[in-house]
Design an enzyme around this catalytic site. Sequence first.
Site, PDB file in Angstrom:
ATOM      1  N   ASP A 258      -6.884   1.685   8.147  1.00  0.00           N
ATOM      2  CA  ASP A 258      -5.564   2.317   8.253  1.00  0.00           C
ATOM      3  C   ASP A 258      -5.754   3.829   8.187  1.00  0.00           C
ATOM      4  OD1 ASP A 258      -6.047   2.905   5.590  1.00  0.00           O
ATOM      5  OD2 ASP A 258      -4.346   1.758   4.791  1.00  0.00           O
TER       6      ASP A 258
ATOM      7  N   ASP B 205       0.837  -1.203   0.000  1.00  0.00           N
ATOM      8  CA  ASP B 205       0.000   0.000   0.000  1.00  0.00           C
ATOM      9  C   ASP B 205       0.872   1.254   0.000  1.00  0.00           C
ATOM     10  OD1 ASP B 205      -2.362  -1.380   0.020  1.00  0.00           O
ATOM     11  OD2 ASP B 205      -2.597  -1.330   2.195  1.00  0.00           O
TER      12      ASP B 205
ATOM     13  N   ARG C 142      -3.947  -4.717   7.826  1.00  0.00           N
ATOM     14  CA  ARG C 142      -5.001  -3.764   8.215  1.00  0.00           C
ATOM     15  C   ARG C 142      -6.165  -4.487   8.875  1.00  0.00           C
ATOM     16  NH1 ARG C 142      -7.110  -0.974   3.284  1.00  0.00           N
ATOM     17  NH2 ARG C 142      -6.111  -2.573   2.023  1.00  0.00           N
TER      18      ARG C 142
ATOM     19  N   TYR D 199       6.306  -8.523   8.568  1.00  0.00           N
ATOM     20  CA  TYR D 199       5.986  -7.094   8.658  1.00  0.00           C
ATOM     21  C   TYR D 199       6.253  -6.592  10.068  1.00  0.00           C
ATOM     22  CZ  TYR D 199       3.155  -7.781   4.402  1.00  0.00           C
ATOM     23  OH  TYR D 199       2.723  -8.090   3.133  1.00  0.00           O
TER      24      TYR D 199
END
Length: 229
Positions: free
Chosen positions: A94, A52, A186, A80
């Site tokens: 988000d 993203d 998310r 992540y």
Amino acid sequence: MKTEEDFLTGQIILIDKPLEWTSFQAVNALKWAIRKKFNLKKLKIGHAGTLDPLATGLLIICTGKFTKKIPELQGQVKEYTGTFTLGATTPSYDMETEVDQTFPMEHITEASIQNATQHFLGEIEQLPPVFSALKKDGKRLYEFARKGEQVEVQPRKIEILEFEITRIDLPEVDFRVVCSKGTYIRSLAHDFGKVLDSGAYLSALRRTKIGDYNVNKATTPLVFKEELG
């Protein structure tokens, strides 16, 4: 120095995607730099897994014949790191959208935050965010979401291999997650808030690993262009 032949035969390039860049912009920056340098009319190039715009970190870019490796690379386990902000939600899960609801946080303890991770380990069903690029009836979900149209999203099976809380400074909670292909961090943030009887959204995200590839070996698109000369 890499030659024209190197890029046409195939290269795997590790890019550290800057904040607010789309994955497409990163690929395009490399494509134009390589084509300009070697005066190429055509160059096969693509990335192995979108990040993203609000996320940073590892983007694997393949050129030439190595674009055939993309599906295999996309299937690799990913790592992540990032931050959840507790006590509130956003429609996109988000910071792409504004906070739409706030929730109490007084009852949340460090122990309950640590324990919440246990709910997500192993194979789980996850609902992708409505603000995502998944397609339904030929349109991307975010196209429905941005118009305020209701859309039914089907849950997907994913696997969380590791889920570690690395810092707690409420309302912020830092984490490290190792997960399968198709995991939406998310959605993990949103569901994490629910488990705590509160809300949460993703306020920072960085992809650090894809399979054996690590972001500490990656370069930014701008440095790549400079080094190409």
